[in-house]
Design a protein around this motif. Sequence first.
Motif, mmCIF file in Angstrom:
data_model
loop_
_atom_site.group_PDB
_atom_site.id
_atom_site.type_symbol
_atom_site.label_atom_id
_atom_site.label_comp_id
_atom_site.label_asym_id
_atom_site.label_seq_id
_atom_site.Cartn_x
_atom_site.Cartn_y
_atom_site.Cartn_z
ATOM 1 N N PRO A 110 43.050 32.421 145.117
ATOM 2 C CA PRO A 110 41.750 31.847 145.363
ATOM 3 C C PRO A 110 41.203 30.635 144.713
ATOM 4 O O PRO A 110 41.934 30.334 143.427
ATOM 5 C CB PRO A 110 40.893 33.084 145.144
ATOM 6 C CG PRO A 110 41.500 33.640 143.869
ATOM 7 C CD PRO A 110 43.129 33.683 144.129
ATOM 8 N N PHE A 111 40.678 29.771 144.967
ATOM 9 C CA PHE A 111 40.233 28.443 144.371
ATOM 10 C C PHE A 111 39.038 28.348 144.338
ATOM 11 O O PHE A 111 38.132 28.667 145.478
ATOM 12 C CB PHE A 111 41.106 27.506 144.935
ATOM 13 C CG PHE A 111 41.254 27.236 146.475
ATOM 14 C CD1 PHE A 111 40.163 26.841 147.107
ATOM 15 C CD2 PHE A 111 42.221 27.769 147.039
ATOM 16 C CE1 PHE A 111 39.873 26.535 148.409
ATOM 17 C CE2 PHE A 111 42.160 27.493 148.572
ATOM 18 C CZ PHE A 111 41.003 26.982 149.156
ATOM 19 N N GLY A 112 38.159 27.394 143.493
ATOM 20 C CA GLY A 112 36.926 27.102 143.743
ATOM 21 C C GLY A 112 36.745 25.822 144.653
ATOM 22 O O GLY A 112 37.607 25.059 144.918
ATOM 23 N N ILE A 113 35.503 25.869 145.319
ATOM 24 C CA ILE A 113 35.136 24.622 146.443
ATOM 25 C C ILE A 113 35.420 23.394 145.410
ATOM 26 O O ILE A 113 35.625 22.367 146.063
ATOM 27 C CB ILE A 113 33.837 24.975 146.766
ATOM 28 C CG1 ILE A 113 33.934 26.335 147.880
ATOM 29 C CG2 ILE A 113 33.630 23.788 147.905
ATOM 30 C CD1 ILE A 113 34.854 26.404 149.055
ATOM 31 N N GLY A 114 34.745 23.391 144.349
ATOM 32 C CA GLY A 114 34.740 22.161 143.551
ATOM 33 C C GLY A 114 36.173 21.896 143.449
ATOM 34 O O GLY A 114 36.381 20.488 143.389
ATOM 35 N N GLU A 115 37.136 22.536 143.199
ATOM 36 C CA GLU A 115 38.454 21.966 142.759
ATOM 37 C C GLU A 115 38.951 21.677 143.952
ATOM 38 O O GLU A 115 39.746 20.541 144.046
ATOM 39 C CB GLU A 115 39.397 23.367 142.321
ATOM 40 C CG GLU A 115 40.813 22.671 142.103
ATOM 41 C CD GLU A 115 41.729 24.000 141.349
ATOM 42 O OE1 GLU A 115 42.627 23.372 141.364
ATOM 43 O OE2 GLU A 115 41.245 25.099 141.421
ATOM 44 N N LEU B 192 41.202 21.953 159.578
ATOM 45 C CA LEU B 192 41.602 23.085 158.645
ATOM 46 C C LEU B 192 42.273 24.253 159.497
ATOM 47 O O LEU B 192 41.586 24.556 160.337
ATOM 48 C CB LEU B 192 40.021 23.595 158.333
ATOM 49 C CG LEU B 192 40.030 25.086 157.579
ATOM 50 C CD1 LEU B 192 40.851 24.938 156.307
ATOM 51 C CD2 LEU B 192 38.443 25.633 157.350
ATOM 52 N N VAL B 193 43.224 24.487 159.057
ATOM 53 C CA VAL B 193 44.261 25.174 159.840
ATOM 54 C C VAL B 193 44.128 26.406 158.731
ATOM 55 O O VAL B 193 45.119 26.524 157.759
ATOM 56 C CB VAL B 193 45.570 24.792 160.199
ATOM 57 C CG1 VAL B 193 46.511 25.771 161.025
ATOM 58 C CG2 VAL B 193 45.488 23.510 160.663
ATOM 59 N N ILE C 47 47.026 18.826 152.419
ATOM 60 C CA ILE C 47 46.719 19.760 151.111
ATOM 61 C C ILE C 47 47.295 21.175 151.658
ATOM 62 O O ILE C 47 46.423 21.807 152.817
ATOM 63 C CB ILE C 47 45.417 19.784 150.484
ATOM 64 C CG1 ILE C 47 45.126 18.339 149.973
ATOM 65 C CG2 ILE C 47 45.475 20.639 149.458
ATOM 66 C CD1 ILE C 47 43.819 18.058 149.526
ATOM 67 N N VAL C 48 48.143 21.745 151.229
ATOM 68 C CA VAL C 48 48.659 23.151 151.464
ATOM 69 C C VAL C 48 47.559 23.938 150.745
ATOM 70 O O VAL C 48 47.380 24.055 149.611
ATOM 71 C CB VAL C 48 49.955 23.462 151.091
ATOM 72 C CG1 VAL C 48 50.209 24.984 151.142
ATOM 73 C CG2 VAL C 48 50.911 22.812 152.143
ATOM 74 N N ILE C 49 46.964 25.058 151.480
ATOM 75 C CA ILE C 49 46.108 26.076 150.706
ATOM 76 C C ILE C 49 46.878 27.490 150.923
ATOM 77 O O ILE C 49 46.957 27.971 152.362
ATOM 78 C CB ILE C 49 44.642 25.878 151.338
ATOM 79 C CG1 ILE C 49 44.678 26.055 152.522
ATOM 80 C CG2 ILE C 49 43.907 24.852 150.756
ATOM 81 C CD1 ILE C 49 43.198 26.163 153.216
ATOM 82 N N SER C 50 47.306 28.134 150.004
ATOM 83 C CA SER C 50 48.042 29.475 150.207
ATOM 84 C C SER C 50 47.801 30.304 149.342
ATOM 85 O O SER C 50 47.671 30.013 147.855
ATOM 86 C CB SER C 50 49.451 28.931 150.427
ATOM 87 O OG SER C 50 50.453 29.869 150.538
ATOM 88 N N ALA C 51 48.299 31.457 149.285
ATOM 89 C CA ALA C 51 48.139 32.597 148.264
ATOM 90 C C ALA C 51 49.711 32.659 147.722
ATOM 91 O O ALA C 51 49.873 33.394 146.721
ATOM 92 C CB ALA C 51 47.721 34.000 148.779
ATOM 93 N N GLU D 255 36.914 34.667 157.523
ATOM 94 C CA GLU D 255 35.696 34.377 156.465
ATOM 95 C C GLU D 255 35.935 33.380 155.694
ATOM 96 O O GLU D 255 35.143 32.515 155.635
ATOM 97 C CB GLU D 255 35.661 35.592 155.718
ATOM 98 C CG GLU D 255 34.499 35.537 154.838
ATOM 99 C CD GLU D 255 34.469 37.019 153.912
ATOM 100 O OE1 GLU D 255 33.851 36.840 152.794
ATOM 101 O OE2 GLU D 255 35.068 38.019 154.231
ATOM 102 N N LEU D 256 37.169 33.030 155.161
ATOM 103 C CA LEU D 256 37.591 31.964 154.308
ATOM 104 C C LEU D 256 37.511 30.543 155.379
ATOM 105 O O LEU D 256 36.974 29.610 154.840
ATOM 106 C CB LEU D 256 38.841 31.838 153.884
ATOM 107 C CG LEU D 256 39.589 30.713 152.942
ATOM 108 C CD1 LEU D 256 38.645 30.390 151.960
ATOM 109 C CD2 LEU D 256 40.771 30.767 152.601
#
Length: 251
Positions: free
Chosen positions: A113-118, A7-8, A87-91, A13-14
């Motif tokens: 923002p996204f849900g943990i389930g998704e 996880l990068v 997987i890219v996670i970005s605002a 907090e996130l």
Amino acid sequence: MSLRVLLVEDDRELRATLRDALAVEGYEVVTAASLAEGLALLANLGKRPRHAGDAGVDLVLLDLGLPDGEGETLLAALRRRHALPLIVISARESDGQKIRLLDAGADDYLVKPFGIGELLARMRVALRHHGTRLAPAVLRYARGGLLVDLERREVRLDGAAVHLTPTEFELLARLVRSAGRVVTHRQLLVDVWGAQHAADTHYLRLYMGQLRAKLEAEPAEPQLLLTEPGVGYRLAEAQAPDGAAGAASHG
């Protein structure tokens, strides 16, 4: 062997939230807060691959806006040598950027923002596309008067809440995810305390004693937290809803 996720993410907090959520699902999580740290971790893990030719991790979650550069630099470096899921996670919501990164080799792009389930669902899809199929995560355990809910981080004994320290809970959670099966001393130490403590078996003895004192009717004669001499520990198999011994229920 649990799947390892790199996880990068520079948001502290996130990063902590995602790390804890993934740990509950049974993933081993390695975190980095910068591009340089992510590249170094990837290179270092790759020196000790768990399968021939792999990168030492099973999936990468990558933020783009890092304090020392762009996350896509890591994507490019990774794709030069490995084909593992990323997987890219970005605002950032630009369609052009999404298309460019997907064309560059990202398996998915999730906008904050996204849900943990998704996120978990997209991880399962990415892993499945790369040939890894996951069994449902064990999130709930019940036997006798003990009930453990990993999703809610709740432990109850005969209906009463039991207070566990964070380390006690992580140790119990690791055993819950393998209920009915032996987990070696080394695996418990690595998963709960980190690889640097792989030989510190006194940690296990101390915390297992504390767990037994809180959860066992007779701590000296445990019926739930069982010792496998010279190997490790085993949490007694969960009971099916009808009371018969069976597989742990799933969330």
